[in-house]
Design a protein around this motif. Structure first.
Motif, mmCIF file in Angstrom:
data_model
loop_
_atom_site.group_PDB
_atom_site.id
_atom_site.type_symbol
_atom_site.label_atom_id
_atom_site.label_comp_id
_atom_site.label_asym_id
_atom_site.label_seq_id
_atom_site.Cartn_x
_atom_site.Cartn_y
_atom_site.Cartn_z
ATOM 1 N N THR A 1 0.862 -1.166 0.000
ATOM 2 C CA THR A 1 0.000 0.000 0.000
ATOM 3 C C THR A 1 0.905 1.224 0.000
ATOM 4 O O THR A 1 1.794 1.331 0.836
ATOM 5 N N GLN A 2 0.667 2.115 -0.937
ATOM 6 C CA GLN A 2 1.496 3.297 -1.072
ATOM 7 C C GLN A 2 0.615 4.532 -0.952
ATOM 8 O O GLN A 2 -0.388 4.646 -1.659
ATOM 9 N N ARG A 3 0.982 5.433 -0.055
ATOM 10 C CA ARG A 3 0.195 6.647 0.148
ATOM 11 C C ARG A 3 0.613 7.709 -0.863
ATOM 12 O O ARG A 3 1.790 7.943 -1.087
ATOM 13 N N VAL A 4 -0.385 8.349 -1.465
ATOM 14 C CA VAL A 4 -0.150 9.449 -2.390
ATOM 15 C C VAL A 4 -0.726 10.699 -1.742
ATOM 16 O O VAL A 4 -1.912 10.751 -1.426
ATOM 17 N N ASP A 5 0.117 11.706 -1.528
ATOM 18 C CA ASP A 5 -0.322 12.906 -0.816
ATOM 19 C C ASP A 5 -1.313 13.745 -1.611
ATOM 20 O O ASP A 5 -2.277 14.245 -1.085
ATOM 21 N N ARG A 6 -1.076 13.912 -2.893
ATOM 22 C CA ARG A 6 -1.957 14.721 -3.733
ATOM 23 C C ARG A 6 -2.481 13.851 -4.870
ATOM 24 O O ARG A 6 -1.745 13.080 -5.460
ATOM 25 N N GLY A 7 -3.752 14.031 -5.199
ATOM 26 C CA GLY A 7 -4.371 13.247 -6.259
ATOM 27 C C GLY A 7 -3.685 13.379 -7.601
ATOM 28 O O GLY A 7 -3.659 12.444 -8.381
#
Length: 122
Positions: free
Chosen positions: A84-90
């Motif tokens: 699972t990788q978090r993306v800060d901005r869409g």
């Protein structure tokens, strides 16, 4: 043996249901095909694997959803590894230069879905 495609579909339905029930959205499920791993992957009580079918699931939702998905993947014999990788901005979802072939570059006018309301401050 191989994990049947029908079971893979059921797994993605369960994961999608989990995301949608928690006010999230599934943006893309992409089949990346059969690939060899960099090293043998051992899964306890299942076996040792040198290749597998790879999928990429792009989704958005509250942080609690990530924990639920981790539990689903951990208890399923068809999932060898997950990340699972978090993306800060869409916008980072679509403008990545590392894998430009997987991510189309979209302008705000070409959005696929409406912005997620639970991520914006009230």
């Amino acid at each position: 043996g191989r994990f049947p495609m029908s079971d893979t579909r059921l797994l993605f339905k369960e994961v999608s249901r989990c995301i949608v029930e928690r006010e999230g959205a599934v943006f893309r499920i992409q089949d990346l095909g059969w690939r060899h791993t960099a090293y043998p992957v051992k899964k306890k009580n299942v076996g040792k694997f040198h290749y597998g079918r790879w999928f990429m699931l792009t989704w958005g939702g509250p942080p609690q959803t990530s924990r639920e998905l981790r539990e689903i993947a951990h208890h399923n014999t068809g999932v060898i590894r997950h990340l699972t990788q978090r993306v800060d901005r869409g916008k980072d979802l679509f403008s990545s230069t590392a894998r430009i072939s997987f991510y189309p570059i979209l302008t705000p006018a070409d959005r696929l879905t409406a912005p997620l309301s639970h991520h914006t401050p009230a």
